[in-house]
Design a protein around this motif. Structure first.
Motif, short mmCIF file in Angstrom:
data_model
loop_
_atom_site.label_atom_id
_atom_site.label_comp_id
_atom_site.label_asym_id
_atom_site.label_seq_id
_atom_site.Cartn_x
_atom_site.Cartn_y
_atom_site.Cartn_z
N LYS A 278 -6.55 -9.81 -3.02
CA LYS A 278 -5.84 -9.25 -1.87
C LYS A 278 -4.36 -9.21 -2.16
N ARG A 279 -3.75 -8.14 -1.67
CA ARG A 279 -2.29 -8.05 -1.81
C ARG A 279 -1.76 -7.29 -0.61
N GLN A 280 -0.65 -7.77 -0.06
CA GLN A 280 -0.10 -7.15 1.14
C GLN A 280 1.26 -6.56 0.88
N GLY A 281 1.48 -5.41 1.52
CA GLY A 281 2.79 -4.79 1.50
C GLY A 281 3.24 -4.58 2.94
N GLN A 282 4.15 -3.65 3.12
CA GLN A 282 4.60 -3.37 4.47
C GLN A 282 3.58 -2.48 5.16
N ARG A 283 2.89 -2.98 6.13
CA ARG A 283 1.84 -2.28 6.89
C ARG A 283 0.62 -1.94 6.07
N VAL A 284 0.58 -2.23 4.79
CA VAL A 284 -0.59 -1.94 3.97
C VAL A 284 -1.11 -3.19 3.29
N THR A 285 -2.44 -3.22 3.13
CA THR A 285 -3.11 -4.31 2.44
C THR A 285 -4.15 -3.70 1.52
N VAL A 286 -4.22 -4.17 0.30
CA VAL A 286 -5.27 -3.73 -0.61
C VAL A 286 -6.20 -4.91 -0.86
#
Lengths: 114, 115
Positions: free
Chosen positions: A56-64
């Motif tokens: 899992k990896r999170q960015g601004q408003r997005v998560t993969v």
């Protein structure tokens, strides 16, 4: 004008809702994955990436999310906005010691309803 | 201050002609690529260069010849254009030395139409 890619699977969401775009990749040895966003008349734009040692990896408003067991990748967009409307591609990095290349998925069109 | 720029943006030409597309990146990247995107939005790599050396050459007709005069430029020359060459061609670059483990940055494409 440019073709609109009529055969693309389409996800339609209400503005403000969360979106989940899914992708199945082909090679269990792939070690790096990227999500791209492509707006009409533009080139693919990098959104977020993840390496195979993460799930899992999170960015601004997005998560993969990466599930290596079933070779599945997903992109979650929180509080979807009209500006998120675009075609989304996943890509996996495949190759040998001397030559790597990105293999792109077929794309998903995201439509955001106001 | 465009990162990856391609010219021309649109190219309309007759079958049988020879044409070139130019690409320049100002990101200081060492690897550059050419991709073809068909009418169904399928995006496929054609070539990649690392420090002016060819490292990937997919099964592309030899009518297509890439040329990299320096690390910041990768041009694509196409001879004897055919109807099936109509597509959008994207240039990209990355700083991964060809390892593929860094994001690629794309230009806005060249829309090639063959009459």
């Amino acid at each position: 004008g440019e073709s609109v890619g009529l055969h693309l699977p389409t996800l339609s969401v209400q503005e403000g809702d969360n979106s989940i775009i899914n992708c199945a990749y082909s090679n269990s040895a792939s070690d790096y994955f990227i999500w791209y966003k492509q707006e009409s008349g533009k080139g693919p734009q990098f959104i977020i990436d993840i390496r195979s040692n993460m799930d899992k990896r999170q960015g601004q408003r997005v998560t993969v999310l990466l599930n290596k067991t079933v070779k599945h990748l997903s992109l979650q967009i929180a509080a979807t906005q009209p500006g998120d409307s675009a075609v989304y591609f996943c890509a996996e990095n495949m190759g040998t010691d001397s030559s790597y290349k990105l293999i792109f998925g077929s794309g998903t069109r995201l439509l955001v309803r106001p | 201050d465009t990162a990856v720029s391609q010219t021309p943006k649109y190219l309309v030409t007759q079958m049988g002609n020879d044409k070139s597309i130019k690409c320049e990146q100002n990101l200081g990247h060492d690897t550059m690529y050419w991709y073809k995107q068909d009418s169904k939005k399928f995006l496929k790599i054609m070539f990649s260069y690392n420090n002016k050396e060819l490292i990937i050459n997919e099964t592309v007709p030899n009518r297509f010849s890439p040329k990299s005069p320096d690390k910041a430029h990768l041009n694509l020359h196409i001879n004897s254009l055919e109807l099936g060459d109509s597509a959008v061609y994207f240039c990209a670059s990355s700083r991964d030395g060809g390892s593929g483990n860094q994001p690629q940055h794309f230009g806005d494409g060249t829309r090639l139409s063959i009459l």
